[in-house]
Structures are given as C-alpha cells and as structure tokens.
Scaffold this motif. Sequence first.
Motif, PDB file in Angstrom:
ATOM      1  N   SER A  48      46.563  46.901  28.769  1.00  0.00           N
ATOM      2  CA  SER A  48      47.925  46.431  28.996  1.00  0.00           C
ATOM      3  C   SER A  48      48.458  47.082  30.268  1.00  0.00           C
ATOM      4  N   VAL A  49      49.505  46.491  30.828  1.00  0.00           N
ATOM      5  CA  VAL A  49      50.119  47.084  32.017  1.00  0.00           C
ATOM      6  C   VAL A  49      50.676  48.461  31.671  1.00  0.00           C
ATOM      7  N   ARG A  50      51.204  48.586  30.471  1.00  0.00           N
ATOM      8  CA  ARG A  50      51.736  49.891  30.028  1.00  0.00           C
ATOM      9  C   ARG A  50      50.635  50.950  30.020  1.00  0.00           C
ATOM     10  N   ASN A  51      49.472  50.611  29.465  1.00  0.00           N
ATOM     11  CA  ASN A  51      48.378  51.579  29.435  1.00  0.00           C
ATOM     12  C   ASN A  51      47.809  51.847  30.823  1.00  0.00           C
ATOM     13  N   TYR A  52      47.770  50.808  31.650  1.00  0.00           N
ATOM     14  CA  TYR A  52      47.328  51.008  33.036  1.00  0.00           C
ATOM     15  C   TYR A  52      48.241  52.024  33.715  1.00  0.00           C
ATOM     16  N   ARG A  53      49.531  51.798  33.571  1.00  0.00           N
ATOM     17  CA  ARG A  53      50.487  52.696  34.216  1.00  0.00           C
ATOM     18  C   ARG A  53      50.349  54.119  33.663  1.00  0.00           C
ATOM     19  N   LYS A  54      50.124  54.234  32.365  1.00  0.00           N
ATOM     20  CA  LYS A  54      50.026  55.551  31.739  1.00  0.00           C
ATOM     21  C   LYS A  54      48.783  56.312  32.201  1.00  0.00           C
ATOM     22  N   TYR A  55      47.607  55.666  32.067  1.00  0.00           N
ATOM     23  CA  TYR A  55      46.360  56.396  32.312  1.00  0.00           C
ATOM     24  C   TYR A  55      45.970  56.438  33.789  1.00  0.00           C
ATOM     25  N   VAL A  56      46.198  55.350  34.507  1.00  0.00           N
ATOM     26  CA  VAL A  56      45.937  55.382  35.943  1.00  0.00           C
ATOM     27  C   VAL A  56      46.953  56.297  36.617  1.00  0.00           C
ATOM     28  N   GLY A  57      48.166  56.326  36.075  1.00  0.00           N
ATOM     29  CA  GLY A  57      49.167  57.246  36.610  1.00  0.00           C
ATOM     30  C   GLY A  57      48.725  58.698  36.519  1.00  0.00           C
ATOM     31  N   LYS A  58      48.055  59.048  35.430  1.00  0.00           N
ATOM     32  CA  LYS A  58      47.545  60.415  35.289  1.00  0.00           C
ATOM     33  C   LYS A  58      46.491  60.708  36.347  1.00  0.00           C
ATOM     34  N   ASN A  87      41.532  36.861  34.576  1.00  0.00           N
ATOM     35  CA  ASN A  87      42.969  37.101  34.529  1.00  0.00           C
ATOM     36  C   ASN A  87      43.489  37.690  35.853  1.00  0.00           C
ATOM     37  N   PRO A  88      43.500  36.898  36.920  1.00  0.00           N
ATOM     38  CA  PRO A  88      44.035  37.401  38.191  1.00  0.00           C
ATOM     39  C   PRO A  88      45.516  37.761  38.109  1.00  0.00           C
ATOM     40  N   ALA A  89      46.237  37.136  37.167  1.00  0.00           N
ATOM     41  CA  ALA A  89      47.656  37.469  37.007  1.00  0.00           C
ATOM     42  C   ALA A  89      47.827  38.910  36.528  1.00  0.00           C
ATOM     43  N   ARG A  90      46.948  39.366  35.644  1.00  0.00           N
ATOM     44  CA  ARG A  90      47.011  40.751  35.197  1.00  0.00           C
ATOM     45  C   ARG A  90      46.636  41.702  36.341  1.00  0.00           C
ATOM     46  N   ALA A  91      45.652  41.307  37.139  1.00  0.00           N
ATOM     47  CA  ALA A  91      45.306  42.111  38.306  1.00  0.00           C
ATOM     48  C   ALA A  91      46.510  42.252  39.241  1.00  0.00           C
ATOM     49  N   ALA A  92      47.295  41.184  39.363  1.00  0.00           N
ATOM     50  CA  ALA A  92      48.502  41.239  40.184  1.00  0.00           C
ATOM     51  C   ALA A  92      49.525  42.204  39.581  1.00  0.00           C
ATOM     52  N   GLN A  93      49.640  42.220  38.269  1.00  0.00           N
ATOM     53  CA  GLN A  93      50.550  43.162  37.606  1.00  0.00           C
ATOM     54  C   GLN A  93      50.101  44.603  37.831  1.00  0.00           C
ATOM     55  N   TYR A  94      48.796  44.820  37.834  1.00  0.00           N
ATOM     56  CA  TYR A  94      48.278  46.162  38.110  1.00  0.00           C
ATOM     57  C   TYR A  94      48.646  46.603  39.529  1.00  0.00           C
ATOM     58  N   PHE A  95      48.587  45.681  40.483  1.00  0.00           N
ATOM     59  CA  PHE A  95      48.970  46.032  41.846  1.00  0.00           C
ATOM     60  C   PHE A  95      50.425  46.466  41.898  1.00  0.00           C
ATOM     61  N   HIS A  96      51.281  45.732  41.215  1.00  0.00           N
ATOM     62  CA  HIS A  96      52.697  46.110  41.166  1.00  0.00           C
ATOM     63  C   HIS A  96      52.842  47.511  40.583  1.00  0.00           C
TER      64      HIS A  96
END
Length: 257
Positions: A48-58, A87-96
């Motif tokens: 999920s974008v939430r988990n991406y932000r959490k773990y990639v943020g670390k 899912n290129p749309a999710r990849a776009a969310q990860y970029f954001h």
Amino acid sequence: FIRWDAARHPYALRAADAFVAVARRAHARVFIHVSTNDYRKRSAKLPSVRNYRKYVGKLVRRYRSKGVREWGVWNEANHYSEPTYKNPARAAQYFHAMRGLCRGCTIVALDVLDQRGTDSYIARFYQALSGADRRAARLVGIHNYGDTNRHRTTGTRSIISAVRRHNRRSTFWFTETGGIVKLGHSFPCSPSRAARSLGFMFTLASKFRRDVTRLYAYNWFGTTPSCHGFDSGLVNANGSPRKGYRVFKSRARAFAR
C-alpha cells in the motif's frame, strides 16, 4: 536495489550498510533503487502507499544520514517480476510519496525495461500523476538489455520518445544494462557474445548522449555455478575476469559521451 521492506529485515540492512560504507570510503556516490521483496514469479504483493511511505521512509532516513541522495522509486516497474507490472498508477503514487520522503534528492521517477507494452505503461504512469508530479517526473531509468544484446536502438528510442510526449524536459539514466552471458534459451552461455554486447552498450550511450546522462552496468560477479539462470557478470564468481571485463575496462577508460 533493495527490498522495499528492508527495514524489517536486519540482514538486508546489514548488506546495504556495508555497501554504502565501502562506497563512501571509495568516494563513490550511491544510488539506491527500491524493489520487490519476493522475486518468485508473480508472487510479490503490491505494498500500500501507506506501507511504502512507512518502510521506504525508514530507508531514506537511514541512508540520507550516510550521504545517499539518489533514489529510484521502483526498480524495473513494468517487468512481471515486480508487483507494479500491472499497476502503473500505483507506481505513480509511490513517486508522489518519494518526493515527500526525500526532498532535495535526485529521484528516478519511473524505471522500465525495453519490452513489449512499455509505451502503454509509460503513458498510464504519467496519466496517473498530478500536474506538479508530472512536471517533477523528469528523470527516467531505462533497462535496455534488449537493445544492448541484440545490437539495436529501437527500445531505447521508443522509451525516450514515449516519456518526452508527457514531459519534454525529461532526462534518462541507463539504470541497468549489460552483456548477457546466459539467460534461458534466447541467450545460451557465451562470454564472447556478452563482451561484444558490452561494447555496443557504450555505443548506445554515445548515440543517445543528448538524452542519457548516466549508465550502470549490471553486474560485477557472474553466477555460481557459472552460466546459471540470469548471468551478466563482468567477472566469474571467483573474481577471475571474463572477456566482458576487458572490453568494459578498455571502453570505460577511453569513453567520452
């Protein structure tokens, strides 16, 4: 590249810590590319974008403190080995998300392999971005194994053209390329063929010198045993040089974009 959830896995952090430490001692910049946590065919789950932000943020916080300022949002996003491939749309969310996590960093917004359907993937990625994100998505990574190993330019040219339709100011890195020693039935074991492809890799970089500003060859060590699975090593597993190493060394020494 590093698994997106490496913060949960001490072995992955130890490996990355060691790599960054050696690079810093060599005065080399480190480019870290986020990737899947499961390379079994079509088995990885899309975070999920939430988990991406959490773990990639670390990861960003850990390695920014060690001097890392260059990040890739998601490695080879359009390949079936990655959960982003449909899912290129999710990849776009990860970029954001990455833009918010690493302000002031150099970010590879999208990273794609030169395969069938790449133009469509690129279009859907950019269509999913907001106006501000679309303007910021200027750096795109290219994995052009197809062109490099078949001595052609079509895949690289197509990716550059497709991206420029959405961001005319875009620039490119060859984030992963190299001479394939062995891969399935298409590329039977041949260090000599791989060496010739490495020479063409530099030819490609010269041909697209107005667009491509950096090149990463993958990878250093061959497989154990040699020519097993996907093997693109410049040297054998024991460190002895292959023909490709000599080509790479010679071309890199004299190379001028």
